[in-house]
Every structure is written in C-alpha cells, then in structure tokens.
Scaffold this motif. Structure first.
Motif, short mmCIF file in Angstrom:
data_model
loop_
_atom_site.label_atom_id
_atom_site.label_comp_id
_atom_site.label_asym_id
_atom_site.label_seq_id
_atom_site.Cartn_x
_atom_site.Cartn_y
_atom_site.Cartn_z
N TYR A 1 38.11 22.45 60.41
CA TYR A 1 39.30 23.33 60.45
C TYR A 1 39.46 24.00 61.82
N MET B 1 47.77 24.59 57.55
CA MET B 1 46.33 24.34 57.51
C MET B 1 45.62 25.53 56.87
N TRP C 1 41.38 26.73 55.40
CA TRP C 1 39.97 26.44 55.62
C TRP C 1 39.45 25.23 54.83
#
Length: 173
Positions: free
Chosen positions: A113, A126, A128
């Motif tokens: 990530y 996005m 984690w």
C-alpha cells in the motif's frame, strides 16, 4: 569449493529464469500464484537467503521487462525469505507454505500500500487492505501447487543433491 559455488550460482540462475518465465504465463489479474509456487520451492531448495535473492532479481526483471509495478518486489521478497526460514525451522513443506502466506500474503500485501501510494502519487480508491485478499488468494493457490510439485521432486536424487548443496533440511512431509 569453487565447484559448489558455481553449482549454487547455476541453480539460482535457473530458479530466477523459471520464475520470470512462468509468472506471467499463469497470472490471474492482480495475482501471481506462480511466484508463490517458486517462492515455496526456493525456500525448500535454496534456503532463506538464496530464496530472497531469487525473488529480488525476479521482481526487478519482471518490473523492467514486463512493466509490472513495484508489487513484484514488495510481495515476493518477504514470502521467499519467510518460506525459507519457516522451512528451516520445521523441516516440513507446510512450514514453507505458511512462511509464504505470512510473508507475501500478509506482510507483503500491507507494505504494498505505501509503496503504491508513493509510486502512483495518489491515494484515491486505495486503502490499507486493498492488496491483502489478492495476495493471500495467490499464496494459497501457489502454495498448494508447490506442495504437489515438491512431493514429486523430493523423490528425485537431483533435488536432494541440490538441497544438500544449499545446506537444506531434508523434506519430512
């Protein structure tokens, strides 16, 4: 001494070549189960250090030649190393499989990530755990396939001789 060193380099080069060639052939979008197969085999055959070296060079080659993002490195190197470490601790294929799942599926996915945020320069869409389901899925598929490959390979004299060359532990099952 020199002969052993040369044989180690040749085996390492062969494993790198196999990983680079097989990974894109059996790739599922967002998953690289063949990379997990090669990590588990390398962990059992080569040990932690050489498995890490194999995964690193494979990742770099795949990034340069195939345009794969840095996920090729963040996922593979931890899985290969832990596959070798867990195999050395347990002396069993299952140990190597668990090491691959923890190294690639958990540690590699979580470290991917921040690397991808840096690489793309964006956090949009996005979170984690975005890579964790795919990485764990790939490691489960790859580890299961590696188990079947290793159960056949362990019966060959060449495999046992190569494992001895790298100071490996014999497969107990």
């Amino acid at each position: 001494m020199q002969k052993d060193r040369l044989q180690k380099m040749m085996m390492l080069a062969m494993m790198i070549a196999l990983d680079v060639v097989l990974s894109p052939l059996f790739r599922i979008e967002g998953m690289a189960p063949m990379s997990s197969v090669m990590n588990v085999i390398a962990g059992v055959l080569l040990g932690p250090f050489h498995a890490l070296v194999m995964a690193f060079f494979c990742g770099v080659i795949r990034m340069l030649l195939l345009g794969i993002p840095p996920l090729a490195l963040t996922g593979a190197v931890f899985g290969a190393f832990f596959a070798g470490v867990f195999y050395r601790w347990t002396g069993k294929i299952y140990g190597s499989m668990i090491g691959e799942i923890i190294g690639t599926g958990i540690i590699g996915s979580l470290l991917s990530y921040p690397v991808m945020v840096w690489f793309t320069g964006s956090q949009q869409g996005m979170y984690w755990l975005i890579y964790t389901p795919r990485f764990i899925g790939a490691t489960l598929i790859g580890s299961a396939a590696a188990y079947f490959v290793l159960t056949v390979l362990k019966q060959t004299t060449v495999f046992r001789r190569c494992q001895q060359l790298f100071g490996g532990v014999k497969i107990n099952e």
